[in-house]
Design a protein around this motif. Structure first.
Motif, short mmCIF file in Angstrom:
data_model
loop_
_atom_site.label_atom_id
_atom_site.label_comp_id
_atom_site.label_asym_id
_atom_site.label_seq_id
_atom_site.Cartn_x
_atom_site.Cartn_y
_atom_site.Cartn_z
N LEU A 114 -0.67 -10.89 -45.29
CA LEU A 114 -1.02 -12.20 -44.78
C LEU A 114 -0.74 -13.25 -45.85
O LEU A 114 -1.18 -13.11 -46.99
N VAL A 115 -0.01 -14.29 -45.48
CA VAL A 115 0.24 -15.42 -46.38
C VAL A 115 -0.35 -16.66 -45.73
O VAL A 115 0.13 -17.11 -44.70
N LEU A 116 -1.42 -17.19 -46.32
CA LEU A 116 -2.14 -18.33 -45.77
C LEU A 116 -1.99 -19.52 -46.70
O LEU A 116 -1.62 -19.37 -47.87
N GLN A 117 -2.29 -20.71 -46.18
CA GLN A 117 -2.23 -21.91 -47.01
C GLN A 117 -3.42 -22.80 -46.69
O GLN A 117 -4.01 -22.73 -45.62
N SER A 118 -3.77 -23.65 -47.65
CA SER A 118 -4.85 -24.61 -47.46
C SER A 118 -4.64 -25.78 -48.40
O SER A 118 -4.24 -25.61 -49.55
#
Length: 416
Positions: free
Chosen positions: A197-201
């Motif tokens: 999983l590659v998430l961003q914020s």
């Protein structure tokens, strides 16, 4: 053990079924309220302000002398980013968060985290757990562990070469990516294709978090700070892949401040790994500017830009690679790095100024941001689960963090 979401729902129903008057006081354990506030990193004054109550009233809640009303409790749950049902437990839940082994470098304590960092960490853990459940339901045994233990046993250079082969990215592909955004998206897609999983914020300051990884259970998770530049995020992604290879996640400090580097700790390993992953030794040294001279020297910004452009790397990352390969000194790198940081901060300030002056305020459509932050594979998986009627519309809305009216645009973006 862990407190399951289904168990929390049952607790909630048993406590609030009969509550219909907004002024009725609820019996809530003070210890649970204190736990919820402290684990989001807020003091009493901050929490009271965000929850819309006085400090004195919140202290009454936490001392057990007065219970909150249902609307007040809902506001506290929103403030602390906790399910409402948690507040009806008899005591603070154990192992509800996976924070005990989550480290930050330089070393600090959990209380030093901002509320927004707590929030994004929880979202990452929640997405990991949802992904694991949905994959199990689909009969998918992909664990998200793409890198074997042998890859961590060598040097950063050899580990990066092996990881690059696993990711399947060739130099020809890198050269086809025309700009930093395409390069970042290409590396993210290759990483996600391995079940990671590659998430961003963008909710957390860059001074607090450039990125982090969670590796203690499957699937592995990498979180990038969406406020960073595309090239900055790319290096962070490569750095966190290094942590996946080592199976040692955490909130990482990408900066190097001592010289010479004698002890190869995890952060130094991952920085060298990242530079090696993005800029393979053989291909890097074949650049005309490097074949024409041997040994360390000082490099101009124009030269660093020219060398790094082929690999989608920043000037700073390119210079760090030159240090590793003996073409620049660490002293020169540390001196130039301060200039790079100052230039980057000036660029970010100018971007923020222009966004404020822009009539649109730098507006980005909600569907674009949700897909970027949650990752396309996760969004597709949740939409597919809804189509199979494995989850309800309410759960779909909760997983995507949007109201149902926004779902069609999000679906079009990931399926179109």
């Amino acid at each position: 053990g862990k407190t399951s979401f289904d168990a929390l729902v049952m607790v909630l129903r048993s406590h609030v079924r009969e509550v219909s008057v907004v002024t009725e006081r609820l019996e809530v354990e003070a210890a649970v309220l204190i736990w919820a506030r402290k684990t989001i990193g807020m003091d009493v004054e901050q929490a009271a302000k965000r929850a819309g109550v006085s400090v004195a009233r919140l202290q009454e809640f936490e001392s057990g002398t007065l219970g909150p009303t249902l609307p007040q409790l809902r506001k506290l749950a929103e403030t602390y980013s906790r399910p409402l049902a948690v507040f009806f437990l008899d005591e603070p839940p154990k192992d509800f968060d996976a924070m005990s082994d989550f480290r930050r470098l330089p070393a600090t304590v959990l209380a030093d985290w901002s509320p927004n960092l707590h929030k994004i960490f929880r979202r990452a853990v929640a997405q990991r757990d949802v992904t694991a459940e949905l994959r199990e339901e689909e009969g998918d045994d992909d664990t998200g562990w793409a890198f074997d233990d042998a890859q961590a046993s060598g040097s950063p250079e050899s580990a990066a070469a092996s990881a690059r082969h696993t990711l399947g990215i060739t130099l020809a592909q890198q050269e086809r990516w025309r700009n930093p955004n395409e390069s970042l998206n290409g590396w993210v897609a290759a990483t996600e294709a391995l079940g990671i999983l590659v998430l961003q914020s963008s909710e957390v300051s860059l001074n607090e978090m450039r990125g982090f990884s969670i590796v203690e259970s499957s699937p592995a998770v990498i979180v990038l700070n969406g406020s960073d530049s595309p090239r900055g995020r790319l290096f962070t992604l490569a750095h966190e892949i290094g942590h996946l290879v080592l199976r040692s996640g955490g909130l990482c400090d990408l900066h190097e401040t001592v010289t010479p580097m004698v002890e190869k700790d995890a952060e130094v390993f991952c920085n060298e790994f990242a530079a090696s992953l993005l800029m393979p030794r053989k291909e890097f040294l074949q650049h005309p500017l490097l074949t024409s001279s041997i040994g360390p020297r000082e490099w101009s910004d124009a030269e660093l830009e020219q060398i790094g452009r082929r690999f989608g790397a920043s000037k700073e990352a390119t210079l760090r690679r030159l240090v590793t390969l003996g073409r620049a000194t660490m002293t020169f790198y540390l001196g130039r790095r301060q200039v790079f940081v100052a230039a980057y901060e000036a660029q970010r300030a100018e971007e923020r100024r222009r966004a404020k002056e822009d009539e649109r305020g730098g507006f980005v459509p909600l569907d674009v941001m949700r897909v970027r932050d949650l990752g396309k594979p996760f969004v597709r998986m949740v939409l597919d689960a809804y189509d199979r009627r494995s989850i309800t519309a309410s759960t779909l809305s909760d997983y995507l963090g949007v109201k149902l009216r926004h779902v069609p645009k999000i679906a079009e973006r990931v399926r179109g």
